[in-house]
Structures are given as structure tokens and as C-alpha cells.
Design a protein around this motif. Structure first.
Motif, PDB file in Angstrom:
ATOM      1  N   LEU A 286     -43.661  11.602  -1.239  1.00 47.63           N
ATOM      2  CA  LEU A 286     -44.989  11.844  -1.811  1.00 47.63           C
ATOM      3  C   LEU A 286     -45.522  10.646  -2.582  1.00 47.63           C
ATOM      4  CD1 LEU A 286     -47.310  13.847  -2.361  1.00 47.63           C
ATOM      5  CD2 LEU A 286     -46.050  14.581  -4.387  1.00 47.63           C
ATOM      6  N   GLY A 287     -44.710  10.028  -3.412  1.00 44.12           N
ATOM      7  CA  GLY A 287     -45.166   8.905  -4.225  1.00 44.12           C
ATOM      8  C   GLY A 287     -45.520   7.659  -3.435  1.00 44.12           C
ATOM      9  N   ALA A 288     -45.097   7.589  -2.179  1.00 43.03           N
ATOM     10  CA  ALA A 288     -45.352   6.407  -1.360  1.00 43.03           C
ATOM     11  C   ALA A 288     -46.531   6.592  -0.405  1.00 43.03           C
ATOM     12  CB  ALA A 288     -44.105   6.054  -0.558  1.00 43.03           C
ATOM     13  N   THR A 289     -47.176   7.740  -0.449  1.00 45.94           N
ATOM     14  CA  THR A 289     -48.298   7.982   0.449  1.00 45.94           C
ATOM     15  C   THR A 289     -49.577   7.387  -0.115  1.00 45.94           C
ATOM     16  OG1 THR A 289     -48.764  10.127  -0.536  1.00 45.94           O
ATOM     17  CG2 THR A 289     -47.309  10.116   1.354  1.00 45.94           C
ATOM     18  N   TYR A 290     -50.587   7.298   0.734  1.00 49.02           N
ATOM     19  CA  TYR A 290     -51.846   6.663   0.342  1.00 49.02           C
ATOM     20  C   TYR A 290     -52.831   7.646  -0.284  1.00 49.02           C
ATOM     21  CZ  TYR A 290     -56.342   4.327   0.797  1.00 49.02           C
ATOM     22  OH  TYR A 290     -57.573   3.801   0.541  1.00 49.02           O
TER      23      TYR A 290
END
Length: 69
Positions: free
Chosen positions: A57-61
């Protein structure tokens, strides 16, 4: 978009909570829906988006926030 300010999950969360919102839930943006009538290039772009959406989740745009005032 004339001016875009990308923010991390943490930055968005702090922005909302600092303005009096409670975060109920955060999810990934599922992205575009795949249709047979799309061009070959559009189909490739959608597939790439879906692969990138497998990241944490934290790496999505893009994020979807469910907030409560």
C-alpha cells in the motif's frame, strides 16, 4: 492537471488528520477496467498498472481514503 503535488501515504494521512479528519480505511486505487475494445497499447498500460498495484500500500501511486469528520 496543471499542478500536481504527489504525497506519500504518511503525508496524506497527516494532512487529513491535521485538518480534523479520522481515517476509517485506506485502499489502493484499483485502476482502469480492462475491456476487449481497448487498443493493444491501452491493454498493455492497464496490465502494467495492475502489476504495479501488487506493490504494498505505501508504495502505490494513488490511494482511496475513507474519512470521517
Amino acid at each position: 492537471q496543471i499542478e500536481e503535488h504527489p504525497r506519500s501515504l504518511k503525508q496524506w494521512s497527516e494532512l487529513f488528520t491535521n485538518h480534523g479528519f479520522s481515517i476509517i480505511n485506506v485502499t489502493k486505487d484499483p485502476g482502469p477496467t480492462y475491456h476487449r475494445q481497448h487498443s493493444f497499447l491501452k491493454k498493455i498500460k492497464i496490465r502494467i498498472h495492475h502489476l504495479l498495484n501488487a506493490l504494498p500500500l505505501g508504495a502505490t501511486y494513488q490511494f482511496n481514503f475513507l474519512l470521517k469528520k
